[in-house]
Design an enzyme around this catalytic site. Structure first.
Site, PDB file in Angstrom:
ATOM      1  N   VAL A  30     -50.961 -23.504  36.404  1.00  0.00           N
ATOM      2  CA  VAL A  30     -51.271 -24.012  37.748  1.00  0.00           C
ATOM      3  C   VAL A  30     -51.584 -25.503  37.698  1.00  0.00           C
ATOM      4  CG1 VAL A  30     -52.890 -23.825  39.670  1.00  0.00           C
ATOM      5  CG2 VAL A  30     -52.090 -21.757  38.514  1.00  0.00           C
ATOM      6  N   THR A 139     -57.316 -19.549  41.792  1.00  0.00           N
ATOM      7  CA  THR A 139     -57.484 -18.417  42.700  1.00  0.00           C
ATOM      8  C   THR A 139     -58.929 -17.941  42.610  1.00  0.00           C
ATOM      9  OG1 THR A 139     -55.182 -17.801  42.416  1.00  0.00           O
ATOM     10  CG2 THR A 139     -56.674 -16.078  43.203  1.00  0.00           C
ATOM     11  N   PHE A 168     -49.131 -21.133  45.457  1.00  0.00           N
ATOM     12  CA  PHE A 168     -48.294 -19.941  45.601  1.00  0.00           C
ATOM     13  C   PHE A 168     -47.077 -20.080  44.684  1.00  0.00           C
ATOM     14  CE2 PHE A 168     -50.664 -20.480  49.535  1.00  0.00           C
ATOM     15  CZ  PHE A 168     -51.253 -19.237  49.686  1.00  0.00           C
ATOM     16  N   GLU A 171     -44.244 -18.080  38.229  1.00  0.00           N
ATOM     17  CA  GLU A 171     -43.802 -18.573  36.928  1.00  0.00           C
ATOM     18  C   GLU A 171     -42.285 -18.524  36.840  1.00  0.00           C
ATOM     19  OE1 GLU A 171     -45.803 -16.767  33.616  1.00  0.00           O
ATOM     20  OE2 GLU A 171     -47.730 -16.926  34.652  1.00  0.00           O
ATOM     21  N   GLY A 270     -39.094  -0.729  39.187  1.00  0.00           N
ATOM     22  CA  GLY A 270     -39.097  -1.004  37.750  1.00  0.00           C
ATOM     23  C   GLY A 270     -40.189  -0.232  37.052  1.00  0.00           C
ATOM     24  N   GLY A 274     -46.494  -7.037  36.222  1.00  0.00           N
ATOM     25  CA  GLY A 274     -47.414  -7.563  35.220  1.00  0.00           C
ATOM     26  C   GLY A 274     -47.677  -9.031  35.496  1.00  0.00           C
ATOM     27  N   CYS A 277     -51.165 -12.809  37.333  1.00  0.00           N
ATOM     28  CA  CYS A 277     -51.626 -12.948  38.720  1.00  0.00           C
ATOM     29  C   CYS A 277     -51.834 -11.610  39.428  1.00  0.00           C
ATOM     30  CB  CYS A 277     -50.638 -13.801  39.500  1.00  0.00           C
ATOM     31  SG  CYS A 277     -50.353 -15.385  38.702  1.00  0.00           S
TER      32      CYS A 277
HETATM   33  C1  UGA Z   1     -46.931 -14.285  41.627  1.00  0.00           C
HETATM   34  C2  UGA Z   1     -46.533 -14.612  43.066  1.00  0.00           C
HETATM   35  O1  UGA Z   1     -45.157 -14.278  43.286  1.00  0.00           O
HETATM   36  C3  UGA Z   1     -46.750 -16.109  43.360  1.00  0.00           C
HETATM   37  O2  UGA Z   1     -46.484 -16.370  44.725  1.00  0.00           O
HETATM   38  C4  UGA Z   1     -48.204 -16.455  43.054  1.00  0.00           C
HETATM   39  O3  UGA Z   1     -48.478 -17.824  43.302  1.00  0.00           O
HETATM   40  C5  UGA Z   1     -48.488 -16.140  41.604  1.00  0.00           C
HETATM   41  O4  UGA Z   1     -48.267 -14.728  41.393  1.00  0.00           O
HETATM   42  C6  UGA Z   1     -49.928 -16.516  41.326  1.00  0.00           C
HETATM   43  O5  UGA Z   1     -50.836 -15.866  41.866  1.00  0.00           O
HETATM   44  O6  UGA Z   1     -50.170 -17.543  40.681  1.00  0.00           O
HETATM   45  P1  UGA Z   1     -45.708 -14.430  39.246  1.00  0.00           P
HETATM   46  O7  UGA Z   1     -46.866 -13.629  38.724  1.00  0.00           O
HETATM   47  O8  UGA Z   1     -45.283 -15.623  38.497  1.00  0.00           O
HETATM   48  O9  UGA Z   1     -46.036 -14.945  40.747  1.00  0.00           O
HETATM   49  O10 UGA Z   1     -44.472 -13.455  39.278  1.00  0.00           O
HETATM   50  P2  UGA Z   1     -43.579 -12.663  40.345  1.00  0.00           P
HETATM   51  O11 UGA Z   1     -42.225 -13.205  40.325  1.00  0.00           O
HETATM   52  O12 UGA Z   1     -44.255 -12.557  41.639  1.00  0.00           O
HETATM   53  O13 UGA Z   1     -43.535 -11.212  39.657  1.00  0.00           O
HETATM   54  C7  UGA Z   1     -44.719 -10.464  39.427  1.00  0.00           C
HETATM   55  C8  UGA Z   1     -44.380  -9.109  38.841  1.00  0.00           C
HETATM   56  O14 UGA Z   1     -43.805  -8.269  39.826  1.00  0.00           O
HETATM   57  C9  UGA Z   1     -43.377  -9.143  37.686  1.00  0.00           C
HETATM   58  O15 UGA Z   1     -43.818  -8.283  36.669  1.00  0.00           O
HETATM   59  C10 UGA Z   1     -42.087  -8.636  38.298  1.00  0.00           C
HETATM   60  O16 UGA Z   1     -41.247  -7.992  37.364  1.00  0.00           O
HETATM   61  C11 UGA Z   1     -42.626  -7.665  39.318  1.00  0.00           C
HETATM   62  N1  UGA Z   1     -41.673  -7.442  40.448  1.00  0.00           N
HETATM   63  C12 UGA Z   1     -41.416  -8.417  41.334  1.00  0.00           C
HETATM   64  C13 UGA Z   1     -41.081  -6.192  40.577  1.00  0.00           C
HETATM   65  O17 UGA Z   1     -41.313  -5.272  39.775  1.00  0.00           O
HETATM   66  N2  UGA Z   1     -40.223  -5.987  41.632  1.00  0.00           N
HETATM   67  C14 UGA Z   1     -39.950  -6.957  42.530  1.00  0.00           C
HETATM   68  O18 UGA Z   1     -39.170  -6.695  43.467  1.00  0.00           O
HETATM   69  C15 UGA Z   1     -40.552  -8.197  42.376  1.00  0.00           C
END
Ligand code: UGA
Length: 451
Positions: A30, A139, A168, A171, A270, A274, A277
């Site tokens: 961040v 956060t 927001f 990664e 899935g 994980g 966040c």
């Molecule tokens: C998340 C949020 O998307 C960001 O907006 C936020 O700023 C960030 O947390 C944070 O709080 O700092 P991030 O943890 O990097 O971002 O990853 P995501 O792309 O959101 O994915 C999170 C998890 O959800 C992953 O394990 C991903 O595989 C899973 N996921 C996501 C699914 O299983 N299905 C989906 O359709 C989308």
């Protein structure tokens, strides 16, 4: 009184605020993305971290972790003297008009956010320049900004206003998310919140700037992650229903996502979510509810469903390797999602450790991430390439949808494995091709006979 104000969509003087002097405390995902991108916008940024190892690479023009496009931004900002590492907080605060706090807020033993790193920084602001604005970027639960303001006032530093500006950033797309956000949020006293908003003036002018109170800004961050995590848990439950009723969750997700009230994103089933966040923030929200005496059954269920999804995966794999002399499972993917080397709270590690507890041998592979310490001490092995990982395995789990795995030919994988079972935990492989190679492949919420 509730106050929600939208600043003008296009800032009146987009360049007025460029060239401000900023301190950023915390050079993690961040803080460093925020600091480097604010430097790219034209500000002078001094980045401090209590861990000097995080600062050394910055001077050399790179990040201490992998994040797409970040090294380029750091390199350009360091070369133009707009970004510099500061080995002490005192140095970082020199002439700073704003201090962004972006230190970690990990889960405490009861799931609540551990704010000790925030309070250490707040305490150290005793000698900050007069009138500096403190920007809480980490956060933090609602009430933290107000408490920070109280602590500063008690230290005789009531001149330091506190504004909450949650990030927001996801990664893997953090630089893009910073430069092209859906919205920007600034919670705090109106004048200072606007001053912080002005620092972001050059960022996607059409993105709404929401000026609000500190608790609203703080809660909005938790709410956004809780909504997204809930979607993932809900689609996982729907996938499990599809699995036993012969439906195909890909079609169901598409149909549901075509409803403009719902939208198509975050509907991929899935093995569970994980990362650093969702798990932490959903737990912290549940813990906040408990502390406030509020039942939050939906929030609690989001986490329970997520854990159950990984457990289902373990049960499926255990069934698949039963009968083998010593069951061996290969897991492709350590990172919690593709495009990052981050293995924090990755469901793949949880699954690997549960399999180990049942006496099953586990080898993992990832193009970028290394095994988490718990996996190493739990006896999980890491292979250098996916084929070596699959060697002799009774079952294979695809835990992360890396393009490297999607591009692999199934025939050599089939030749390496001892067993035939493949669990495509992200529905990312071409099932018809894998079946043709003689493998028994199963997805999440996909009928087995469907290509
Ligand atoms: C998340 C949020 O998307 C960001 O907006 C936020 O700023 C960030 O947390 C944070 O709080 O700092 P991030 O943890 O990097 O971002 O990853 P995501 O792309 O959101 O994915 C999170 C998890 O959800 C992953 O394990 C991903 O595989 C899973 N996921 C996501 C699914 O299983 N299905 C989906 O359709 C989308």
């Amino acid at each position: 009184m509730h106050r929600l104000l939208e600043a003008p969509m296009v800032p009146a003087h987009p360049t007025d605020a460029s060239g401000a002097t900023l301190a950023v405390v915390g050079a993690g995902y961040v803080g460093l993305v925020t600091g480097a991108c604010l430097a790219k916008l034209g500000h002078r940024v001094a980045c401090h971290d209590a861990d000097p190892k995080r600062l050394t690479p910055i001077q050399e023009g790179r990040a201490p972790f992998h994040e797409a496009g970040l090294d380029e931004v750091i390199r350009a900002a360091v070369a133009t003297d707009r970004l510099r590492p500061a080995s002490t907080l005192k140095d970082a605060l020199t002439a700073a008009g704003f201090c962004f706090i972006a230190v970690g807020t990990p889960s405490g033993p009861d799931g609540s956010a551990d704010l000790s790193a925030i309070w250490t920084v707040v305490q150290a602001l005793r000698d900050a320049p007069r009138g500096m604005v403190v920007v809480l970027r980490s956060t933090v639960p609602p009430g933290t900004g107000d408490e920070a303001a109280r602590r500063l006032a008690a230290m005789g530093r009531g001149d330091l206003a506190v504004v909450n500006a949650p990030e927001f950033l996801a990664e893997g797309t953090a630089v893009r998310d910073f430069l092209a956000p859906d919205r920007l949020v600034f919670g705090g006293p109106r004048a200072q919140a606007q001053a912080v908003a002005d620092l972001f003036a050059a960022v996607r002018p059409e993105a709404p700037r929401v000026l609000t109170t500190r608790p609203s800004a703080e809660l909005a961050k938790y709410a956004a992650n809780a909504f997204l995590a809930a979607r993932v848990s809900l689609v996982n439950e729907i996938a499990n229903v599809a699995q036993v009723t012969g439906g195909d969750v890909r079609d169901v997700g598409r149909i549901v996502g075509l409803d403009s009230r719902i939208g198509a994103k975050f509907l991929r089933p899935g093995i569970g979510y994980g990362g650093s966040c969702f798990p932490k923030d959903v737990q912290a929200l549940a813990a906040l509810g408990a502390r406030l005496g509020l039942e939050l059954p939906v929030v609690q269920a989001v986490e329970r469903t997520n854990a159950a999804q990984a457990d289902r995966c373990v049960a499926t794999l255990v069934r698949a390797v039963q009968g083998a002399p010593i069951g061996q499972v290969a897991i492709w993917g350590i990172a919690f999602k593709p495009g990052t080397d981050d293995a924090r709270m990755a469901p793949s590690t949880r699954i690997a450790l549960d399999l180990r507890k049942q006496g099953i041998r586990v080898t993992m592979h990832d193009p970028m991430a290394k095994l988490a310490t718990a996996a190493v001490t739990g006896g999980v092995q890491q292979a250098d390439d996916p084929l070596q990982c699959a060697q002799g395995a009774d079952a294979l789990l695809v835990a992360t949808e890396w393009p490297d795995y999607i591009a692999l030919e199934p025939a050599p994988v089939a030749a390496s494995m001892r067993g035939r079972y493949v669990l495509d935990g992200r529905n990312c492989l071409d099932h018809a091709a894998w079946r043709k190679a003689g493998l028994h492949i199963q997805g999440i919420g996909i009928p087995e006979a469907t290509p």
